[in-house]
Design an enzyme around this catalytic site. Structure first.
Site, PDB file in Angstrom:
ATOM      1  N   CYS A 123       0.794  -1.081  -0.025  1.00 45.68           N
ATOM      2  CA  CYS A 123      -0.009   0.071  -0.124  1.00 45.68           C
ATOM      3  C   CYS A 123       0.818   1.210   0.027  1.00 45.68           C
ATOM      4  O   CYS A 123       1.857   1.356   0.460  1.00 45.68           O
ATOM      5  CB  CYS A 123      -0.753  -0.040   1.118  1.00 45.68           C
ATOM      6  SG  CYS A 123      -2.094  -1.044   1.094  1.00 45.68           S
TER       7      CYS A 123
ATOM      8  N   SER B  64      -3.130  -0.443  12.445  1.00 44.85           N
ATOM      9  CA  SER B  64      -2.671  -0.493  10.983  1.00 44.85           C
ATOM     10  C   SER B  64      -1.684   0.669  10.858  1.00 44.85           C
ATOM     11  O   SER B  64      -1.752   1.917  11.432  1.00 44.85           O
ATOM     12  CB  SER B  64      -3.699  -0.150  10.186  1.00 44.85           C
ATOM     13  OG  SER B  64      -3.169   0.042   8.657  1.00 44.85           O
TER      14      SER B  64
END
EC number: 4.2.1.9
Length: 612
Positions: free
Chosen positions: A193, A515
């Protein structure tokens, strides 16, 4: 001189059977005197950061064999945290790190490999392989699959990533069409990501540790330049073999490179670039595997003196990893830190004798080498694809503006205190962590009312049902390594707080983790965790909690006597959630929980229990 480990199974009359099996894999007479180099790949079609790795192990293998080694590839598992997020799948994410480390150890030791190339990329794969490398302590080089290109859509002025898709989906005012457009645009290519989330943070840290090549953390997965990193990794693995087995050079081994000083360098980089809080967990775990006495107090000490020199999504929508590369990548950040006297520049690397030499060669503000400048101009093409090395787009110019650019010098730092901090107090005796890079300065000191939830699921329901209001401290407990088990990431609760307009009006405290895409006043890794008798298990609805980032403190505002009384009551009841949680905890997860330490120890296995 050390002998090749592989001689155990390749030499001697009694190894005729083993050699017969080696021959069946393609080895010939001349190969039995060469180093056998294991390639730990992590290809899977489940994970965008790994979907393009299928043929890359063989790319490395061919280069190893071209320069005189024997290459043998195997795969390990990889869990996609984003896909596993928000349901019981997240229970498996952190435990998979230990499985990855074990699987690499099993394969390398069972077959007596002489060296190791680790092809990693996403959240738990790089840490798991790093733990294995330091455990095995044989010549090792890391090369990652690379970051995803940032997403783009006409419906947003800034670049997109996974977090944007999650936040917009929880925004009741957003149309279904807008949500669908963000979903289709946020993750356009293969790769990890695109922000400074856990995967990219860890791949950047391997550069600072000295175990990977310049550009490892920042060249996008789609760019042709990354192919050269894979080829060079193969050559370096053979060179490291010659240095160790031919010259007994300790700096050819992971523990000779990733020393205490190297861990300080890595953490210094992490703080300067505002990396994921998960990196703290993983660096602590890796240090234990390498028998390096690096702990939370070292991180706390560094966090007070290292400025934040880089700000990347999720801490700002302006920059993504592709922009860090254009600004000179990790070597440029290390260069600024070195000029400030904040690094141990005599530390060794796999590609240069010292970090100082590496910076001199690769920092775009120090070198006039056009090859280096061209390398850091590698950029995104904006073409959706799952194919590695499929484009060769370059920026017209580098971003060398150190006063207002993506990477700053110390005089123009985003903040004179870095992007990560460790907090201590009566609610977290052994510490907890916060990504200060993602916290608005207006709430660096925050006093709020506890709103306690016994699980992430309950917290999500409460937030979406508007049970959480401005001024609350959302407490999510029994989500630590033992209590979860598995120490889930709390990305959905933080994303939903944002979508409810509470991102700067609430705090979140948990013994779970976050996260790398999390921002806001999100405090995780509270240690000891509730399931291990931590004081987070003693918080009650309505309690007042004071968070003071400048003072590095977090406290439950009750008397010591009241805290002791609650502890005695909890001891009698047992340290477990008040509510029954509809959660299937399998034998595999129970085995992890049985041995897991709290986050301040890296959530690794408790060796005291194993050693009895």
């Amino acid at each position: 001189m050390p002998e090749y480990r592989s001689k155990t199974s390749t030499h001697g009359r009694n190894m005729a059977g083993a050699r017969a099996l080696w021959r069946a894999t393609g080895m010939r007479d001349g190969d039995f005197h060469k180093p056998i180099i294991a390639i730990a790949n992590s290809f899977t079609q489940f994970v965008p950061g790994h979907v393009h790795l299928k043929d890359l192990g063989q790319l490395v293998a061919r280069e190893i064999e071209r320069v005189g080694g024997v290459a043998k590839e195997f795969d390990t598992i990889a869990v996609d945290d984003g896909i596993a997020m928000g349901h019981d799948g997240m229970l498996y994410s952190l435990p998979s790190r230990e499985i990855i480390a074990d699987s690499v150890e099993y394969m390398v030791n069972a077959h007596c490999a002489d060296a190791l190339v680790c092809i990693s990329n996403c959240d738990k794969i790089t840490p798991g392989m790093l733990m294995a490398a330091l455990r095995l302590n044989i010549p090792t080089v890391f090369v990652s699959g690379g970051p995803m290109e940032a997403g783009k859509t006409k419906l947003a002025e800034h670049k997109l990533d996974l977090i944007d898709a999650m936040v917009i989906a929880a925004d009741d005012s957003a149309s279904d069409e807008k949500v669908a457009e963000f979903e289709r645009s946020a993750c356009p290519t293969c790769g990890s990501c695109s922000g400074m989330f856990t995967a990219n943070s860890m791949n950047c840290l391997t550069e600072a540790l000295g175990l990977s090549l310049p550009g490892n953390g920042t060249v996008v997965a789609t760019h042709a330049d990354r192919e050269q990193l894979f080829l060079r990794a193969g050559r370096v693995a053979v060179e490291l073999c010659h240095r160790w087995y031919g010259g007994e050079d300790p700096t050819a081994l992971p523990r000779g490179i990733a020393t205490f000083e190297a861990f300080e360098n890595a953490m210094t980089l992490d703080i300067a670039m505002g990396g994921s809080t998960n990196t703290i967990l993983h660096l602590l775990a890796a240090a234990q595997e390498g028998e390096v006495a690096f702990g939370m107090h070292d991180i706390d000490r560094l966090s007070k003196r290292v400025p934040q020199l880089c700000k990347v999504a999720p801490n700002t929508p302006k920059y993504h990893i592709e922009d860090v590369h254009r600004a000179g990548g990790i070597m440029a950040i290390l260069g600024e830190l070195a000029r400030g006297g904040l690094l141990h520049t005599n530390a060794a690397t796999v590609h240069a004798r010292t970090l100082a030499e590496a910076i001199a060669q690769w920092d775009v503000t120090q070198t006039d080498d056009e090859t280096v400048h061209t390398f850091y101009k590698a950029g995104p093409a904006g073409i959706p694809t799952q194919i590695a090395f499929s484009q060769a787009t370059r920026w017209d110019s580098l971003d060398t503006d150190r006063s207002e650019g993506c990477i700053r010098d110390i005089a123009h730092a985003f903040s004179q205190e870095g992007g990560l901090a460790v907090l201590y107090g009566n609610i977290a005796r052994d510490g907890c962590v916060v990504k200060t890079a993602g916290v608005d300065e207006s709430i660096h000191v925050f006093e709020g009312t506890a709103r306690v939830f016994e699980s992430q699921d309950a917290a999500v329901k409460g937030i979406l049902a508007d049970e959480v209001v401005a001024g609350d401290v959302v407490v999510i407990r029994y989500e630590g390594p033992k209590g979860g088990p598995g120490m889930q990431e709390m990305l959905y609760p933080t994303s939903y707080l944002k979508s409810k307009g509470l991102g700067k009006q609430c705090a979140l405290l948990t013994d779970g983790r976050f996260s790398g895409g999390t921002s806001g006043l999100s405090i995780g890794h509270a240690s000891p965790e509730a399931a291990a008798g931590g004081a987070i298990g003693l918080v009650r609805d309505g309690d007042r909690i004071l968070i003071d980032i400048p003072k590095r403190s977090i406290n439950l505002l009750i008397s010591d006597e009241e805290l002791a009384l609650r502890r005695a009551e909890q001891d009698a009841k047992g340290w477990k959630p008040v509510e029954v949680r509809p959660r299937k905890v399998t034998t595999a997860l129970k085995a992890y929980a049985l041995l897991a330490t709290s986050a301040d120890k890296g959530a690794v296995r408790d060796k005291a229990l194993l050693d009895g």
